[in-house]
Design an enzyme around this catalytic site. Structure first.
Site, short mmCIF file in Angstrom:
data_model
loop_
_atom_site.label_atom_id
_atom_site.label_comp_id
_atom_site.label_asym_id
_atom_site.label_seq_id
_atom_site.Cartn_x
_atom_site.Cartn_y
_atom_site.Cartn_z
N TYR A 140 0.82 -1.21 0.00
CA TYR A 140 0.00 0.00 0.00
C TYR A 140 0.86 1.27 0.00
O TYR A 140 0.45 2.31 -0.50
CB TYR A 140 -0.91 0.04 1.24
N LYS A 190 2.99 -15.34 1.75
CA LYS A 190 3.16 -16.03 0.47
C LYS A 190 4.66 -16.36 0.34
O LYS A 190 5.33 -15.98 -0.62
CB LYS A 190 2.65 -15.14 -0.67
N ASP A 222 -3.22 -18.00 -0.35
CA ASP A 222 -4.24 -18.64 -1.20
C ASP A 222 -4.96 -19.75 -0.42
O ASP A 222 -6.18 -19.87 -0.46
CB ASP A 222 -3.62 -19.18 -2.51
N ASP A 246 -6.42 -6.87 3.88
CA ASP A 246 -7.56 -6.18 3.27
C ASP A 246 -8.51 -7.22 2.67
O ASP A 246 -9.72 -7.20 2.89
CB ASP A 246 -7.05 -5.23 2.17
N ASP A 250 -12.35 -8.85 4.40
CA ASP A 250 -13.66 -8.82 3.73
C ASP A 250 -14.26 -10.22 3.70
O ASP A 250 -15.45 -10.42 3.92
CB ASP A 250 -13.52 -8.32 2.28
C1 IPM Z 1 -10.50 -1.09 3.97
C2 IPM Z 1 -10.72 -0.43 2.63
C3 IPM Z 1 -9.57 0.53 2.34
C4 IPM Z 1 -8.30 -0.30 2.25
C5 IPM Z 1 -9.74 1.40 1.08
C6 IPM Z 1 -11.04 2.16 1.09
C7 IPM Z 1 -8.57 2.34 0.90
O1 IPM Z 1 -10.89 -1.38 1.65
O2 IPM Z 1 -10.41 -0.35 4.97
O3 IPM Z 1 -10.42 -2.31 4.02
O4 IPM Z 1 -7.98 -0.87 1.20
O5 IPM Z 1 -7.61 -0.38 3.26
MG MG Z 2 -11.00 -3.39 2.38
#
Ligand code: IPM
Ligand code: MG
Length: 355
Positions: A140, A190, A222, A246, A250
């Site tokens: 990042y 990885k 993975d 990240d 999710d």
């Molecule tokens: C998160 C989001 C952010 C990230 C974006 C909006 C920059 O996806 O907080 O997970 O990638 O960190």
């Molecule tokens: Mg995110």
């Protein structure tokens, strides 16, 4: 207790409104005064000031004891110069406040079992995962980065880089978190391909020596993505870098029923912590009173716990959320058979009543 509130874009303002009502009622009930100052971030900041993270916002955040954030981004700013995209505001404030540790707890509310996408026999084993994501390093922020033209064709590149101190401090956060949970850390990397991951693994193993009471395992990213849906009950704490974290957070969120339920805490060393729902700005439903405010409300509980040491107050909010779910109230994202479909406002009000 000074709190900087940044509602941001999309559904940000509507979920934050419900969150702040909860905070206010907690203040009244337990006799605390929360001093709330609003600041601009993301797309709204671009519209008003030309940049996604104005200096005044950074100053207000630094002068606060904690920061609350809604969400940033939306199609309106998708074609803007990438150097001032709304997301840059969020990345910028994480960096400014040196919030290197992102805690994303994904657990299954029993009330939401039927909203879960996984097979019932898998869900029955339970889901209680804490993703500890490194937040201010990795690909990042790595340099060099950019876009260029080479031999007449366009090229884009980023750098995945981790330094020893960055790996060490996030590993310590993970082991400490595990000590308060089921004492198991799975480090995700990885290392079969990436040099940066081999250094990551080496240092995590070194840190583990100070935590003989915590079990350490390693998994390639993975495989981890697959194992999370195959049998999430095998995980306690997952520690990983910025990009993998990240993605996996999710995934961890959605297997608990909805990404609309997951709060997060971003912590540094001597700066205010930042608390935000992990879902995004959901521009498709923004302004329609459809958003789920629970991740924001639960983020406020995390703020009370981590920044202000107000455990009873945090538990009060969490219990109110559970009770609201038990009463069958559901926003669209967690709707199940027999649930009562409500909007963002009604969900917020139900939590308030239960507090
Ligand atoms: C998160 C989001 C952010 C990230 C974006 C909006 C920059 O996806 O907080 O997970 O990638 O960190
Ligand atoms: Mg995110």
């Amino acid at each position: 207790m000074k709190i900087c509130v940044m509602p941001g874009d999309g559904i940000g303002p509507e979920i934050m409104k419900q969150g702040l009502k909860v905070l206010e009622v907690i203040g009244e009930k337990f006799n605390h005064s929360f001093d709330v100052t609003e600041a601009l971030i993301g797309g709204v900041a671009i519209d008003e000031t030309g940049v996604p993270l104005p200096d005044t916002t950074v100053a207000i955040c630094k002068d606060s004891d904690a920061v609350l954030l809604g969400a940033v981004g939306g199609p309106k700013w998708d074609t803007i110069d990438p150097s001032i995209r709304p997301e840059r505001g969020l990345l910028g404030i994480r960096k400014e406040l040196a919030l290197f540790a992102n805690l994303r707890p994904a657990s299954l509310f029993p009330q939401l079992k039927d909203a879960c996408f996984l097979r019932p026999d898998i869900v029955d084993k339970g889901i209680d995962v804490m993703v500890v994501r490194e937040l201010t390093g990795g690909i990042y922020f790595g340099e060099p980065r950019g876009t260029t033209v080479e031999n007449g064709e366009r090229v884009g590149f980023n750098t995945m880089i981790y330094r020893e101190h960055e790996i060490k401090r996030i590993a310590i956060v993970a082991f400490e978190a595990a000590r308060k949970r089921d004492k198991r850390v799975c480090s995700v990397d990885k290392a079969n391909v990436l040099d940066v991951s081999r250094v990551w693994r080496e240092i995590v193993i070194e840190v583990a020596a100070d935590y003989p009471d915590v079990e350490l395992t390693h998994m390639y990213v993975d495989n981890a993505a697959m194992q999370l849906v195959r049998d999430p009950s095998q995980f306690d704490v997952i520690v990983t870098g910025n990009l993998f974290g990240d993605i996996l957070s999710d995934e961890a969120a959605v297997i608990t029923g909805s990404i609309g339920m997951l709060p997060s805490a971003s912590l540094g060393e001597n700066n205010p912590g930042l608390f935000e729902p992990i879902h995004g700005s959901a521009p498709d439903i923004a302004g329609h009173d459809k958003a789920n405010p629970l991740a924001t409300i639960l983020s406020i509980a995390m703020m009370l716990r981590y920044s202000f040491d107000l455990t009873v107050e945090a538990e009060c909010i969490e219990a109110a959320v559970e009770k609201t779910l038990s009463q069958g109230l559901r926003t669209g994202d967690i709707m199940d058979e027999g649930g009562k479909l409500v909007g963002c406002i009604e969900m917020g009000e139900a939590v308030l009543a239960n507090i």
